[in-house]
Design an enzyme around this catalytic site. Structure first.
Site: not given
Length: 649
Positions: A127, A130
């Site tokens: 994963w 930002d």
């Protein structure tokens, strides 16, 4: 070949969301409360903390959130992030398949492998969210990012790190910072880099403590002479900032790059909220260790909720050159961007900044922060800019999340990518919006091209474009509506928005027209990117730029939305677009980047050699003339850094 039939409507579309404006009274009361607390001379981080924090010797321990294994084809909505105090990180919570289906689509390995991009940045697995602390340093572009080293779902967040000479080809480095201190035990969250005039690097980031309090921390390179910046030291006095009185323990995050004030101090802003009002707190510092909370707020907008990933920077009113974050003056406008926790979109406003009053004022209150313009009207969030002193430009990064099921992400072993970095500048022709454009370096990936000049598309037609494949493309296109159609079309007060219009199947006199990307030969799957034009009562044209995913996939466990917004088209301009197609991502730019739309697309048939590109015109009256140039795109070189034996392994 040409199909003389209009596109068919789809059965259902996602309804648009809206935010309700709240009374400003609560904000004013909150401001008075905050002001009274700092009037004595300012809150300083070196004083008594106003949030309960456990020291390194505390017995409070919390387990890291671990990725969830989904062994069966059944999948259910799982919330990730909200309980920890950040925005929702699971698309499963937002939809449950078409018709509420809980059975995952039977994706096979070939389909899932095709979805992985070839020239967008992403880690090798797991994963990512930002972008953090981008900068140019000693010949390298550095990119840090929120990363889960343990799975393809949000959790266990640390800082990933990669370097590049050109922001296209990337080398993965070891993790920059991990959650190894009490003040970031629950996550090393988003932060920003500031390069001081002497070349020193300051990195401020949010840590989630062992008791899930959001605090701000300081880090700096262990060896500033190392161009790769492999090792980082966390300040022994962390945290340097804790939530001030009146601010929730989970409502205080994402410090900006610092800029110099007229008094010679450094200034940052941090996103927060008071009730449902988004606010930007302002702090001054001389050493990045001790801070003064300034009276008032940089900006506050009722009804916008929590502000994440605030960004604040100047743009030139005269030319397209980028500006250092500290630049101010008569020839400068300022841009304030916030990422809205409530709807996961990035909004910006253009205005003026008063250094003495510590106040940002938008030029147009109708386009205030959080209620007006967006960077991107598709899937694009938690963005971050930096000033690239190497080429005198401002660069924008944005997180492109997934809109498939979490089950599929876990199966394929990765989730999320970053946008192609974009240059950002003020649109000097309109003065009211930004222009975003892929960095020039991406053009180095262009291979062979096909050019199509003055193609005629009659009303209700679809025209096949003969190119090799349509999986990795850079497309530049211009469109013109024939003058006769414009003159004879009746004026209308028709209301149109991309998200509620019915998509590309909704026919009007002057639109939609554009391109069908990632389409199969039989048009059972396709994604239209298009213009829709309305001739208003005064004869002026109003143009929308949209991307319609309603027929993009036959899978039932992907989100199929219609994105877009109005785009200014000035007198004498043709309708123009550019598209970067990279497997499951379509980044689209209208009118030189005045309006941008990023889509995630998950076809089941229109993949590999079966992907096609079409020109279409679904207008009822207008004939459209199109000219296009289509490049096949090479893959970027993205791999681990080839360390020598004496370097860090």
């Amino acid at each position: 070949m040409e199909h003389h039939k209009p596109l068919l409507p789809t059965s259902s579309h996602a309804a648009p969301t809206s935010s309700t404006r709240k009374d400003l009274l609560f904000v004013l009361c909150g401001l008075l409360f905050l002001s009274s607390l700092v009037a004595y001379g300012g809150y300083r981080a070196s004083g008594v903390p106003h949030a309960h924090l456990s020291s390194p010797t505390s017995n409070h321990q919390q387990d890291h959130q671990s990725p969830t294994s989904l062994p069966s084809s059944k999948w259910y909505p799982v919330s990730r992030g909200v309980s920890s105090g950040v925005s929702e990180k699971s698309s499963n919570l937002l939809f449950a398949g078409e018709g509420g289906a809980s059975e995952a689509f039977p994706w096979d390995n070939s389909m899932l492998s095709w979805q992985r991009t070839s020239f967008h940045f992403q880690p090798e697995k797991n994963w990512m969210n930002d972008p953090n602390g981008p900068m140019y340093y000693k010949g390298w572009y550095h990119f840090f990012y929120q990363y889960n080293p343990n799975g393809a779902v949000w959790g266990d967040i640390v800082w990933g790190h990669a370097v590049s000479r050109d922001m296209i080809h990337w080398l993965h480095l070891p993790l920059a910072m991990v959650a190894d201190q009490w003040y970031d035990k629950q996550g090393v969250w988003t932060g920003s880099a500031t390069i001081l005039p002497n070349g020193e690097i300051i990195m401020l980031y949010t840590g989630s403590t062992n008791e899930s309090v959001q605090v701000q921390n300081l880090a700096y390179p262990a060896d500033p002479s190392d161009p790769l910046l492999l090792d980082w030291i966390k300040h022994t006095g962390n945290p340097v900032l804790v939530p001030p009185p009146g601010i929730g323990a989970k409502d205080f995050r994402d410090p900006t790059t610092a800029w110099l004030t007229s008094e010679g101090k450094w200034r940052i802003t941090i996103g927060s909220k008071l009730n449902k009002t988004g606010i930007a707190l302002v702090y001054d510092t001389e050493d990045f260790k001790t801070y003064e909370l300034k009276e008032g707020l940089l900006r506050a907008v009722p009804g916008t909720g929590m502000w994440e990933c605030v960004d604040f920077f100047p743009v030139s009113k005269k030319n397209g050159n980028g500006l250092d974050t500290s630049v101010n003056g008569a020839e400068v406008k300022h841009v304030m961007k916030v990422s809205l926790d409530d709807d996961r979109h990035d909004y910006y406003a253009i205005g003026t900044y008063d250094d003495n009053k510590v106040l940002f004022t938008p030029d147009d209150v109708k386009n205030d922060v959080g209620v007006g313009l967006r960077y991107d009207y598709g899937i694009f969030y938690a963005s971050k800019t930096f000033y690239d002193q190497n080429k005198d430009r401002r660069i924008l990064w944005g997180w492109i999340g997934e809109s498939d099921s979490e089950y599929a992400d876990v199966t394929k072993g990765w989730a999320s990518v970053q946008s192609i970095p974009r240059t950002v500048r003020l649109d000097t022709k309109t003065g009211s919006n930004l222009l975003q454009w892929p960095v020039d370096e991406v053009e180095s990936l262009r291979l062979r091209s096909d050019e199509f000049k003055s193609l005629k598309a009659k009303p209700g037609s679809v025209v096949s474009l003969d190119i090799e494949t349509a999986t990795q493309l850079d497309v530049v296109a211009e469109f013109e509506i024939d003058t006769e159609s414009l003159e004879k079309t009746a004026e209308s007060n028709e209301e149109f928005t991309c998200s509620s219009s019915g998509g590309a199947a909704q026919r009007g006199a002057l639109g939609p027209f554009g391109l069908l990307v990632l389409a199969d030969e039989g048009l059972s799957e396709y994604t239209p990117v298009y213009f829709y034009v309305i001739k208003g009562r005064n004869g002026n044209l109003r143009t929308s730029f949209c991307s319609d995913q309603s027929r993009s996939s036959q899978a039932n466990d992907v989100r199929k939305q219609i994105f877009g917004s109005v785009v200014p088209v000035l007198k004498g301009e043709k309708f123009s677009l550019r598209m970067l197609v990279d497997h499951s991502i379509v980044e689209s730019f209208a009118q030189g980047g005045r309006t941008c739309v990023t889509s995630r697309v998950y076809p089941t048939k229109a993949i590999y050699g079966a992907a096609r590109l079409f020109l279409f015109n679904n207008a009822t009256e207008a004939t459209v003339t199109a000219s296009l140039k289509v490049w096949q795109m090479n893959s970027a070189f993205i791999r681990p850094f080839p360390f020598n034996p004496d370097q860090k392994s």
